[in-house]
Design a protein around this motif. Structure first.
Motif, PDB file in Angstrom:
ATOM      1  N   PRO A 195     -23.024 -52.943 -49.359  1.00 12.28           N
ATOM      2  CA  PRO A 195     -23.250 -53.252 -47.345  1.00 12.28           C
ATOM      3  C   PRO A 195     -21.990 -54.772 -47.145  1.00 12.28           C
ATOM      4  CG  PRO A 195     -24.954 -53.935 -48.977  1.00 12.28           C
ATOM      5  CD  PRO A 195     -24.480 -53.117 -49.927  1.00 12.28           C
ATOM      6  N   ALA A 196     -21.616 -54.536 -46.094  1.00 14.94           N
ATOM      7  CA  ALA A 196     -20.511 -55.556 -45.948  1.00 14.94           C
ATOM      8  C   ALA A 196     -20.521 -56.364 -44.712  1.00 14.94           C
ATOM      9  CB  ALA A 196     -18.919 -56.063 -46.642  1.00 14.94           C
ATOM     10  N   ARG A 197     -21.206 -56.903 -44.318  1.00 13.03           N
ATOM     11  CA  ARG A 197     -21.850 -57.263 -43.170  1.00 13.03           C
ATOM     12  C   ARG A 197     -22.002 -58.788 -43.423  1.00 13.03           C
ATOM     13  NH1 ARG A 197     -27.717 -53.542 -42.509  1.00 13.03           N
ATOM     14  NH2 ARG A 197     -26.038 -51.961 -42.947  1.00 13.03           N
ATOM     15  N   PHE A 198     -21.239 -59.670 -42.781  1.00 15.75           N
ATOM     16  CA  PHE A 198     -20.301 -61.000 -42.647  1.00 15.75           C
ATOM     17  C   PHE A 198     -19.963 -61.235 -41.638  1.00 15.75           C
ATOM     18  CE2 PHE A 198     -16.483 -57.758 -44.014  1.00 15.75           C
ATOM     19  CZ  PHE A 198     -16.193 -58.086 -43.372  1.00 15.75           C
ATOM     20  N   VAL A 199     -19.962 -63.014 -41.168  1.00 17.46           N
ATOM     21  CA  VAL A 199     -19.334 -63.338 -39.559  1.00 17.46           C
ATOM     22  C   VAL A 199     -17.813 -63.430 -40.046  1.00 17.46           C
ATOM     23  CG1 VAL A 199     -19.599 -65.173 -38.537  1.00 17.46           C
ATOM     24  CG2 VAL A 199     -21.821 -64.710 -39.495  1.00 17.46           C
ATOM     25  N   LEU A 200     -16.863 -62.506 -39.570  1.00 15.50           N
ATOM     26  CA  LEU A 200     -15.424 -63.245 -39.550  1.00 15.50           C
ATOM     27  C   LEU A 200     -14.898 -64.688 -38.938  1.00 15.50           C
ATOM     28  CD1 LEU A 200     -13.308 -61.551 -41.323  1.00 15.50           C
ATOM     29  CD2 LEU A 200     -12.764 -60.332 -38.773  1.00 15.50           C
ATOM     30  N   VAL A 201     -15.168 -64.990 -40.082  1.00 10.35           N
ATOM     31  CA  VAL A 201     -14.719 -66.436 -39.705  1.00 10.35           C
ATOM     32  C   VAL A 201     -13.357 -66.092 -39.690  1.00 10.35           C
ATOM     33  CG1 VAL A 201     -14.557 -69.192 -39.037  1.00 10.35           C
ATOM     34  CG2 VAL A 201     -16.636 -67.660 -39.109  1.00 10.35           C
ATOM     35  N   GLY A 202     -11.867 -66.702 -38.814  1.00 11.12           N
ATOM     36  CA  GLY A 202     -11.055 -67.385 -39.042  1.00 11.12           C
ATOM     37  C   GLY A 202      -9.920 -68.179 -38.246  1.00 11.12           C
ATOM     38  N   LEU A 223     -15.392 -58.624 -50.792  1.00 11.40           N
ATOM     39  CA  LEU A 223     -16.355 -58.200 -49.247  1.00 11.40           C
ATOM     40  C   LEU A 223     -17.878 -58.156 -50.152  1.00 11.40           C
ATOM     41  CD1 LEU A 223     -14.236 -55.424 -47.887  1.00 11.40           C
ATOM     42  CD2 LEU A 223     -14.352 -57.718 -47.136  1.00 11.40           C
ATOM     43  N   ALA A 224     -18.130 -57.966 -51.161  1.00 11.67           N
ATOM     44  CA  ALA A 224     -19.183 -58.001 -52.406  1.00 11.67           C
ATOM     45  C   ALA A 224     -19.666 -59.251 -51.778  1.00 11.67           C
ATOM     46  CB  ALA A 224     -19.197 -57.359 -53.033  1.00 11.67           C
ATOM     47  N   TRP A 247     -19.518 -51.770 -43.700  1.00 15.73           N
ATOM     48  CA  TRP A 247     -19.913 -51.361 -44.991  1.00 15.73           C
ATOM     49  C   TRP A 247     -18.288 -51.422 -45.589  1.00 15.73           C
ATOM     50  CZ3 TRP A 247     -24.781 -50.012 -47.943  1.00 15.73           C
ATOM     51  CH2 TRP A 247     -25.430 -49.736 -46.834  1.00 15.73           C
ATOM     52  N   ASN A 248     -18.613 -51.200 -47.150  1.00 14.66           N
ATOM     53  CA  ASN A 248     -16.942 -51.250 -47.967  1.00 14.66           C
ATOM     54  C   ASN A 248     -17.199 -49.830 -48.608  1.00 14.66           C
ATOM     55  OD1 ASN A 248     -15.123 -52.037 -49.567  1.00 14.66           O
ATOM     56  ND2 ASN A 248     -16.104 -52.598 -50.557  1.00 14.66           N
ATOM     57  N   THR A 249     -15.933 -49.042 -48.425  1.00 13.25           N
ATOM     58  CA  THR A 249     -16.441 -48.060 -49.335  1.00 13.25           C
ATOM     59  C   THR A 249     -14.932 -47.773 -50.472  1.00 13.25           C
ATOM     60  OG1 THR A 249     -16.970 -46.652 -47.739  1.00 13.25           O
ATOM     61  CG2 THR A 249     -16.175 -45.523 -49.764  1.00 13.25           C
ATOM     62  N   VAL A 250     -15.328 -47.607 -51.526  1.00 13.25           N
ATOM     63  CA  VAL A 250     -14.113 -47.548 -52.410  1.00 13.25           C
ATOM     64  C   VAL A 250     -13.669 -46.854 -52.962  1.00 13.25           C
ATOM     65  CG1 VAL A 250     -13.327 -49.584 -54.492  1.00 13.25           C
ATOM     66  CG2 VAL A 250     -14.235 -50.545 -52.715  1.00 13.25           C
TER      67      VAL A 250
END
Length: 338
Positions: free
Chosen positions: A156-163, A111-112, A143-146
């Motif tokens: 931050p985990a701002r991505f375009v999700l393509v499936g 995700l990072a 955002w990704n919280t661990v």
């Protein structure tokens, strides 16, 4: 499929693409080829999260001020394998550093790496439920919280999700399906001459990949420049208020849950206008994107045999007062766009 992918490159806030279709129709090939078209982005040097130097919210993992030095790099395209563990996706403890230095350190996950880029999930309908939940959370918040072994990290985990996936292998959870901005359905080509053309192109590439790439380099660069120009022009694109009302009327008539359908259709129509070098959205722009944006948001009736794409177009034609295209017209328009 190609149009949906290009529009998401121009405006990543559209929210990604879900591509469902028959096996062997080039879904994965097309998506992976997208990485070559993406213009470079500016990132903070030596930052594992591809942080934007102009975005104050995006801090390093320790929350400190970022380095002033920046570098240009290709937009990341990350493959999420079906067998990935949650630790690998979200990030985990850096064991090597813990053993060598005796300190707790965070090792970023997929995700990072995908931040400000594209996260591609092949066979997304086969993904484990716990990973689906992680993706839903990150896609919704950006955002990704661990929380791992005494370490608390938020990045931050701002991505375009393509499936992509084959509907024969199972349906997608409605919660995940709704997260995809657009949905494209791919069918196997039936026309024999077109099938031969595809086979010949594939054979030419296999025979000499470098020559094949050189032959198409100019077209590729032209398309990349068109995307860069469209990204710059997107803020200037405007849509008439009546058109926005009509889009919302279509969504309301189709009983679409939530407001994502309205927002995505507005964004996609503007991105299409920018892609074609215009600053005003037309009714035709909306017609070309509305099925992609709403098809997967309709409530499914098990007794209904009407294709959801047809249902969206029928409602669009009624609300916007335009004539429905015949199948022959649609085929001609599709071949012209190719």
């Amino acid at each position: 499929m190609k149009l949906a992918l290009l529009l998401n490159v121009i405006d990543p806030k559209i929210g990604g693409v879900m591509i469902m279709g028959d096996r062997g129709t080039g879904k994965s090939t097309t998506i992976r080829a997208l990485a070559d078209l993406l213009p470079e982005i500016e990132v903070v040097a030596d930052d594992p999260f591809n942080s934007d130097p102009n975005e104050p919210d995006w801090m390093n993992s320790d929350g400190g001020v970022q380095s002033a030095s920046t570098v240009k790099k290709k937009v990341p395209m990350v493959d999420l394998p079906l067998g990935a563990t949650e630790d690998r996706v979200c990030g985990t403890i850096d064991i090597e550093k813990a053993l060598a230095e005796g300190v707790k350190a965070f090792e970023p996950g997929l995700l990072a790496k995908a931040n400000r880029g594209i996260l591609y999930v092949d066979e997304v309908n086969l993904l484990d439920d716990h990973l689906v939940d992680v993706l839903l959370d990150s896609a919704a918040s950006g955002w990704n919280t661990v929380e791992r072994e005494g370490i608390s990290i938020r990045h931050p985990a701002r991505f375009v999700l393509v499936g992509s996936g084959n509907p024969e292998e199972g349906e997608l959870r409605p919660q995940l399906l709704d997260r995809f901005g657009m949905h494209a359905e791919i069918r196997t080509v039936k026309e024999p001459t077109l099938r031969v053309k595809i086979v010949e192109e594939r054979a030419a590439f296999d025979k000499n990949p470098l020559d094949y790439i050189k032959e198409h380099q100019e077209v590729q660069e032209t398309l990349q420049q068109q995307i860069v120009t469209a990204q710059a022009q997107l803020p200037q694109v405007e849509m008439d208020y009546d058109m926005r009302v009509n889009i919302s009327e279509v969504c309301s008539e189709l009983d679409v849950d939530g407001l994502r359908g309205d927002i995505v259709t507005n964004r996609a129509a503007k991105a299409l206008a920018a892609f074609e070098g215009r600053t005003e959205v037309t009714v035709d722009d909306i017609r070309r994107v509305i099925t992609l944006c709403l098809r997967h948001r309709l409530r499914k009736d098990p007794l209904e045999s009407i294709d959801s794409g047809y249902k969206v177009q029928k409602s669009f034609c009624r609300v916007f007062g335009v004539e429905a295209e015949s199948e022959a017209d649609s085929a001609m328009a599709a071949s012209a766009s190719r």
